[in-house]
Design an enzyme around this catalytic site. Structure first.
Site, short mmCIF file in Angstrom:
data_model
loop_
_atom_site.label_atom_id
_atom_site.label_comp_id
_atom_site.label_asym_id
_atom_site.label_seq_id
_atom_site.Cartn_x
_atom_site.Cartn_y
_atom_site.Cartn_z
N LYS A 173 -6.90 3.67 -2.61
CA LYS A 173 -7.20 3.55 -1.18
C LYS A 173 -7.36 4.94 -0.59
O LYS A 173 -6.64 5.86 -0.98
CB LYS A 173 -6.06 2.78 -0.50
CG LYS A 173 -6.13 2.70 1.02
CD LYS A 173 -4.93 1.91 1.57
CE LYS A 173 -4.84 2.02 3.08
NZ LYS A 173 -3.68 1.29 3.64
N ASP A 208 0.86 -1.18 0.00
CA ASP A 208 0.00 0.00 0.00
C ASP A 208 0.90 1.23 0.00
O ASP A 208 1.48 1.59 1.03
CB ASP A 208 -0.90 0.02 1.25
CG ASP A 208 -2.01 -1.02 1.21
OD1 ASP A 208 -1.90 -1.98 0.43
OD2 ASP A 208 -2.97 -0.88 1.99
N LYS A 229 -10.17 0.60 -1.75
CA LYS A 229 -10.01 0.25 -0.33
C LYS A 229 -10.38 1.44 0.54
O LYS A 229 -9.86 2.53 0.38
CB LYS A 229 -8.57 -0.19 -0.05
CG LYS A 229 -8.31 -0.51 1.43
CD LYS A 229 -6.92 -1.10 1.65
CE LYS A 229 -6.58 -1.22 3.12
NZ LYS A 229 -5.23 -1.79 3.35
#
Length: 220
Positions: free
Chosen positions: A151, A89, A180
């Site tokens: 995200k 991430d 996300k």
């Protein structure tokens, strides 16, 4: 719907102890979560503990500010994967986005995507710092750079995911890219609201409470 497979069970606090990380891992194994999200120092320990399970080790890159150079982010990515990370991430260069230096933002994401060499890459936008126009642009750049997910948040800035942001991100990237939601899912109802808005993954430290239908304290 297998709610457990939406959850990245998360513990990114700098003061997290081995005992706390081990508890996170054991919970993830019991509930068969998609991944645990831990800082890079824990990758090898976590990967060893998770052998034989379907739970992946997810690791943040350029975290939490996104202000590292692209070379550093690329090195972090390669190092993390070599040590056992199954997902990364990364945080975008927020300042470059704010400066409308879109080439730099895209190159920065692409550097991580290329370093990941097929390992799943999620791109953290830090939505709490962005206008809606900037959120849309960041999603488009992440998609163009070949990332797998966008995200919302690091959990270390001024706010986490909102249903509105998740819906905007889903609308921008279309049906085929992951979204996300991180920060803000404290209960089963929260998780469901994010999923209905378009989230395909939820980053939270409240995974167990969500699965039990309870509400957790805390803010991530």
């Amino acid at each position: 719907m297998k709610l457990n497979k939406y959850i990245d069970h998360t513990l990114l606090k700098p003061e997290a102890s081995e005992e706390q990380i081990l508890k996170l891992i054991e919970e993830a194994k019991v509930y068969d979560f998609a991944s645990i999200c831990v800082n890079p120092t824990w990758i090898e320990f976590a990967a060893e503990q998770l052998k034989g399970s379907d739970v992946k080790v997810c690791v943040p890159i350029g975290f939490p500010l996104g202000a590292n150079t692209s070379d550093v982010k690329a090195f972090e990515t390669k190092d993390a994967i070599q040590k056992g990370a199954g997902e990364v991430d990364m945080v975008i260069n927020v300042g470059a986005l704010k400066s409308k230096n879109y080439d730099l933002v895209e190159r920065d994401i692409r550097a991580v995507v290329e370093a990941a060499n097929g390992t799943l890459v999620k791109v953290i936008l830090e939505t709490c710092l962005l206008t809606d126009e900037e959120k849309v642009k960041a999603c488009q750049l992440a998609q163009k750079a070949g990332a797998d997910f966008v995200k919302t948040s690091t959990g270390f800035s001024t706010g986490g995911a909102t249903v509105e942001d998740v819906a905007l991100m889903r609308k921008t990237v279309g049906p085929d890219m992951g979204v996300k939601a991180s920060g803000g899912a404290r209960s089963y109802e929260d998780a469901l609201a994010f999923i209905e808005a378009g989230a395909t993954r939820i980053g939270t430290s409240a995974g167990v409470a969500i699965m039990k239908g309870e509400e957790a304290s805390g803010d991530y």
